[in-house]
Design a protein around this motif. Structure first.
Motif, PDB file in Angstrom:
ATOM      1  N   LEU A  97      79.560  -6.477 -19.683  1.00  0.00           N
ATOM      2  CA  LEU A  97      79.967  -6.469 -21.102  1.00  0.00           C
ATOM      3  C   LEU A  97      81.492  -6.441 -21.214  1.00  0.00           C
ATOM      4  O   LEU A  97      82.073  -6.993 -22.145  1.00  0.00           O
ATOM      5  CB  LEU A  97      79.381  -5.244 -21.819  1.00  0.00           C
ATOM      6  CG  LEU A  97      77.898  -5.312 -22.188  1.00  0.00           C
ATOM      7  CD1 LEU A  97      77.324  -3.924 -22.413  1.00  0.00           C
ATOM      8  CD2 LEU A  97      77.672  -6.177 -23.433  1.00  0.00           C
ATOM      9  N   ASP A  98      82.131  -5.802 -20.250  1.00  0.00           N
ATOM     10  CA  ASP A  98      83.594  -5.728 -20.250  1.00  0.00           C
ATOM     11  C   ASP A  98      84.231  -6.979 -19.643  1.00  0.00           C
ATOM     12  O   ASP A  98      85.436  -7.007 -19.406  1.00  0.00           O
ATOM     13  CB  ASP A  98      84.053  -4.472 -19.501  1.00  0.00           C
ATOM     14  CG  ASP A  98      83.814  -3.207 -20.328  1.00  0.00           C
ATOM     15  OD1 ASP A  98      83.882  -3.302 -21.569  1.00  0.00           O
ATOM     16  OD2 ASP A  98      83.561  -2.145 -19.745  1.00  0.00           O
ATOM     17  N   GLY A  99      83.405  -7.979 -19.354  1.00  0.00           N
ATOM     18  CA  GLY A  99      83.944  -9.259 -18.894  1.00  0.00           C
ATOM     19  C   GLY A  99      84.340  -9.269 -17.428  1.00  0.00           C
ATOM     20  O   GLY A  99      85.052 -10.163 -16.978  1.00  0.00           O
ATOM     21  N   ALA A 130      75.703 -10.166 -22.659  1.00  0.00           N
ATOM     22  CA  ALA A 130      76.975 -10.196 -21.926  1.00  0.00           C
ATOM     23  C   ALA A 130      77.097 -11.498 -21.138  1.00  0.00           C
ATOM     24  O   ALA A 130      78.162 -12.115 -21.091  1.00  0.00           O
ATOM     25  CB  ALA A 130      77.073  -8.991 -20.997  1.00  0.00           C
ATOM     26  N   ASN A 134      80.091 -13.819 -21.948  1.00  0.00           N
ATOM     27  CA  ASN A 134      81.129 -13.835 -20.914  1.00  0.00           C
ATOM     28  C   ASN A 134      80.836 -14.803 -19.772  1.00  0.00           C
ATOM     29  O   ASN A 134      81.707 -15.033 -18.935  1.00  0.00           O
ATOM     30  CB  ASN A 134      81.327 -12.420 -20.346  1.00  0.00           C
ATOM     31  CG  ASN A 134      81.944 -11.475 -21.374  1.00  0.00           C
ATOM     32  OD1 ASN A 134      82.707 -11.916 -22.230  1.00  0.00           O
ATOM     33  ND2 ASN A 134      81.621 -10.199 -21.314  1.00  0.00           N
TER      34      ASN A 134
ATOM     35  N   SER B 129      76.016  -5.652 -28.623  1.00  0.00           N
ATOM     36  CA  SER B 129      76.757  -6.248 -27.501  1.00  0.00           C
ATOM     37  C   SER B 129      77.738  -7.292 -28.007  1.00  0.00           C
ATOM     38  O   SER B 129      78.869  -7.393 -27.523  1.00  0.00           O
ATOM     39  CB  SER B 129      75.789  -6.907 -26.514  1.00  0.00           C
ATOM     40  OG  SER B 129      74.863  -5.963 -26.049  1.00  0.00           O
ATOM     41  N   ILE B 133      81.757  -7.158 -27.494  1.00  0.00           N
ATOM     42  CA  ILE B 133      82.557  -8.172 -26.781  1.00  0.00           C
ATOM     43  C   ILE B 133      83.447  -8.957 -27.747  1.00  0.00           C
ATOM     44  O   ILE B 133      84.639  -9.130 -27.503  1.00  0.00           O
ATOM     45  CB  ILE B 133      81.649  -9.141 -25.985  1.00  0.00           C
ATOM     46  CG1 ILE B 133      80.793  -8.368 -24.979  1.00  0.00           C
ATOM     47  CG2 ILE B 133      82.500 -10.194 -25.257  1.00  0.00           C
ATOM     48  CD1 ILE B 133      79.790  -9.214 -24.224  1.00  0.00           C
TER      49      ILE B 133
END
Lengths: 501, 501
Positions: A97-99, A130, A134, B129, B133
């Motif tokens: 999720l944080d890439g 995600a 991403n 989510s 993001i």
């Protein structure tokens, strides 16, 4: 492990929830919304923890409706309650999720926790979201595909090489699999094909094959069939190859989340679980197909090939013309009938031609001969009747009657003709419209329903010419389809003289 | 609406699933994984559709374990089955996943479908989510906060202006709310405060207030208390203000997804549901606080203020020193005792000072007087005993005994002293470490447990000086806390002479 007395809260929470006395919970170091595992008489449930302040004593547990139903619990039942460890894979999902890029170990942990029911559907949804936003790097896609391919049953096929093929679909009547499998099997190659049923079309390969023999075989039955005949055409849904993928698809479906990396891993994980070493993937493009532009098809092809290489499979892709249907008969029975007729009459139709060209590429991949040599080998198997013989063996091995002929196949007794309403040249026959009409007629559930095309792209037509015939098991279905025909835009006819000025 | 006979598949699927005969389902135009609504004897369930090929007849429905439990269904029961329309809000969630901006209508539709159980937890997880993001634009945050604030109960408070305050938390012993509410209420302003219980700390405002009176009041009880006394300090969890937020938090929690826009909307939606027009938000910063750097605090403040403005509330933020605890006693009873003692002795301690400064800002906002004038008004209410009188009225209105004194408040009878092991100057007292030790001692569930600090930041200490005393209801808890003390790094002591060279 705590032993707590059940109190029943007859309220539905929309998810599994359980409540504990606040004092007791805090004393145990529990936090609101921790996950708890509950057991009673061999039944179990995983539920999210709520705190209760006055309603519950320290030795009680409050079960909300969903949980008490799952456990079949009555007031006063003694429930075993245990906090579940927060799985590490949650941190990896958060990382995505944080890439950030996940390692192979982290991806394996996610798929392993998924298979062991340690991740909730909401957590999986966050993972898929995600990935959708991403993306996945190639190394991550490789790790994911490997983990998925090992998550279910694996086909054990003795003797190499194992070959396979797959079409991303979208072309009506594209049943080349039913020719390719017997051709390749008759040449001594192992080709265990797990095929799909129709989801939005008139027929999937599994639906058409089911007209001729059972397709819901177990892993052992598939292995036996391959042992006997080298090939099979079975329904993939009956076996649990790469079954993590099925779990992911259930979550992807409602939101229609189809990130490319999951599309790639979904297809190749199944091929890997089939034990395939050589894989040919057909990417039909054009108007009415799943992919419209050739550049998009080429990019997808490159990704398939490079992912395949990393998985230890040689993957080749072909881009084919997917703008028109591939057979005249559309619908499970009509398609099975056309395949049988192709064998019986050794008819060099479009199915024959595409199948032999695809076999040429596969044989080039496996045997190192030229595509032309491979193509000629395939044609020879068709002309000699060896491929047809092999097809009958496969039908028999799957439990069907190998003496079946195209004439034996019954189609719906109610029919109606569709006529052309203008003069011109057929410039497009629409796959999506055909599927829509055939489904109104009852296909694929009613195997005898469907459509027989009487013209093909490029034909000149006169007003009043018959362009197609529809087939169903009831007059009502015929009428219903006829009423909706004009909405479907089955064909486009270009005027030869556009205007008179 | 279909009426189908139940067959029970005694398999747990990890989610609600139901199967129908493939032919029947396709005939009805259903697709794999469509959502179905099932009813039996007033019980109902929403389940995902699977297809069955041979196991089910056209008039049967297969219930997997979760669903048959929910419906309390037996073999042969006639179940009402109806496909659920795909909610439009799914398209809006997809739009957010695609990084696009949602309109106010689209966000309202999502929150409305959420409140009507038309979105599954997985779909909500995808929404959260996507927000995590892709973020939310200010207009989207405004729309979301408005929709959430209207999603539950609304407090009806007669007479304006309604003021409120909130701390983002993280500072041990920060019970200024228990001073601010009576000061403001004694000045004739309406201040209905819904407070939180501790989640990871030793005590929340609701926990400390509960030492003095009930805090789990209903909306009507709160409205009555405000009517009588202008103020209240109740537990927010007992009422359903902005209840969509509670549903979102349940999904955010396991993955610890706290996107800033959801933090903002969560706090201000509750304030709006309280009917507040003037809101003061405390953002404590520093080592051991939730936010470490002042720039981060300032950015958050700007977002709070601009979002507040768009919601029709005047919001001001203060950034306070959150690097040390605010009272000496930490733990519900010790904190309640310290607040009562502050009133009784009119003690000008840190709590007194911070509370009066915050009241000064609130009075400046509401009355247009200067902060200094407001500050002096607050001090006058404290000095005159009017604030204390109001506090007693509030305790009584919430159902407590208004004659309670600080001496009446019992704390744990087991104690141990903590001594300093080096000479130097106290350079840091850690909020997180205090919380950890207090929880080992039994707080906040055991209201009598906690810690009494004997030094403050900047004090010079000698080796062997008493720096704190711990308090619990059992010797075992004291021993356990003492054993874990060294891990917690309660204080840092700077050497005055760092090294002798």
């Amino acid at each position: 492990m705590l032993q707590l007395k059940a109190k029943l809260f007859d309220v539905e929470q929309g998810q599994n929830e359980v409540a504990m006395n606040y004092t007791k919970a805090i004393e145990l170091g529990l936090t609101l919304y921790d996950r708890m595992h509950l057991k009673l008489n061999g039944k179990h449930a995983v539920a999210i923890l709520d705190f209760a302040h006055e309603e519950l004593a320290e030795d009680e547990v409050g079960l909300f409706a969903e949980v008490s139903k799952l456990l079949d619990a009555k007031l006063g039942d003694v429930i075993s309650v245990e906090p579940l460890q927060r799985p590490l894979s949650l941190d990896y999902i958060k990382k995505k999720l944080d890439g950030k890029i996940l390692s192979q170990k982290e991806i394996s942990a996610i798929i392993s926790d998924l298979m062991h029911e340690r991740l909730s559907p909401t957590e999986l949804a966050a993972f898929i979201s995600a990935i959708y936003i991403n993306g996945l790097a190639m190394d991550e896609t490789i790790a994911l595909t490997n983990a998925i391919s090992e998550s279910g049953d694996l086909l054990k096929v003795n003797g190499v090489p194992v070959v396979s093929m797959h079409s991303i679909g979208g072309v009506a009547g594209d049943r080349v699999t039913m020719l390719i499998v017997p051709i390749m099997a008759s040449l001594g190659l192992k080709i265990p094909k797990t095929a799909a049923r129709a989801i939005s079309s008139a027929s999937g390969t599994a639906d058409a094959m089911e007209v001729l023999c059972p397709v819901a075989l177990s892993v052992v039955q598939i292995e036996n069939a391959i042992q006997k005949t080298n090939g099979c055409i079975v329904w993939g849904g009956a076996v649990r190859l790469a079954s993590a993928d099925d779990k992911l698809i259930k979550i992807r479906n409602p939101l229609r989340l189809d990130p490319k990396s999951l599309l790639l891993s979904s297809i190749l994980a199944k091929k890997k679980a089939e034990g395939a070493k050589f894989v040919l993937i057909d990417i039909p493009i054009g108007k009415g197909a799943k992919i419209e532009r050739i550049e998009e098809g080429r990019a997808l092809a490159r990704d398939f090939e490079s992912l395949g290489l990393s998985l230890g499979m040689q993957v080749r892709c072909l881009i084919s013309d997917g703008s028109s249907p591939l057979s005249n008969g559309i619908g499970p029975a009509l398609e099975a009938k056309e395949i049988l007729a192709t064998f019986e009459n050794n008819e060099h139709n479009m199915l024959f031609e595409k199948a032999c060209q695809m076999c040429g590429i596969l044989l080039h991949m496996v045997k190192g001969i030229s595509q032309q040599e491979g193509y000629e080998m395939a044609i020879a198997q068709m002309n000699s009747g060896k491929a047809f013989l092999k097809f009958k063996e496969i039908i028999a091995a799957q439990g069907g009657n190998p003496t079946i002929t195209s004439k034996d196949i019954k189609i719906g007794e109610f029919r109606a003709k569709i006529f052309c309403d203008e003069r011109g040249k057929v410039s497009h026959i629409d796959n999506v419209a055909i599927s829509k009409i055939c489904r109104l007629l009852g296909a694929p559930a009613d195997k005898r329903a469907g459509m027989i095309l009487k013209v093909k792209k490029g034909d000149n037509v006169e007003k009043g010419d018959e362009v197609a015939e529809i087939v169903a098991s009831s007059k009502q279905k015929i009428d219903f389809a006829m009423q909706n025909l004009h909405k479907a835009q089955l064909m486009e006819v270009e005027k030869i003289i556009i205007d008179l000025v």
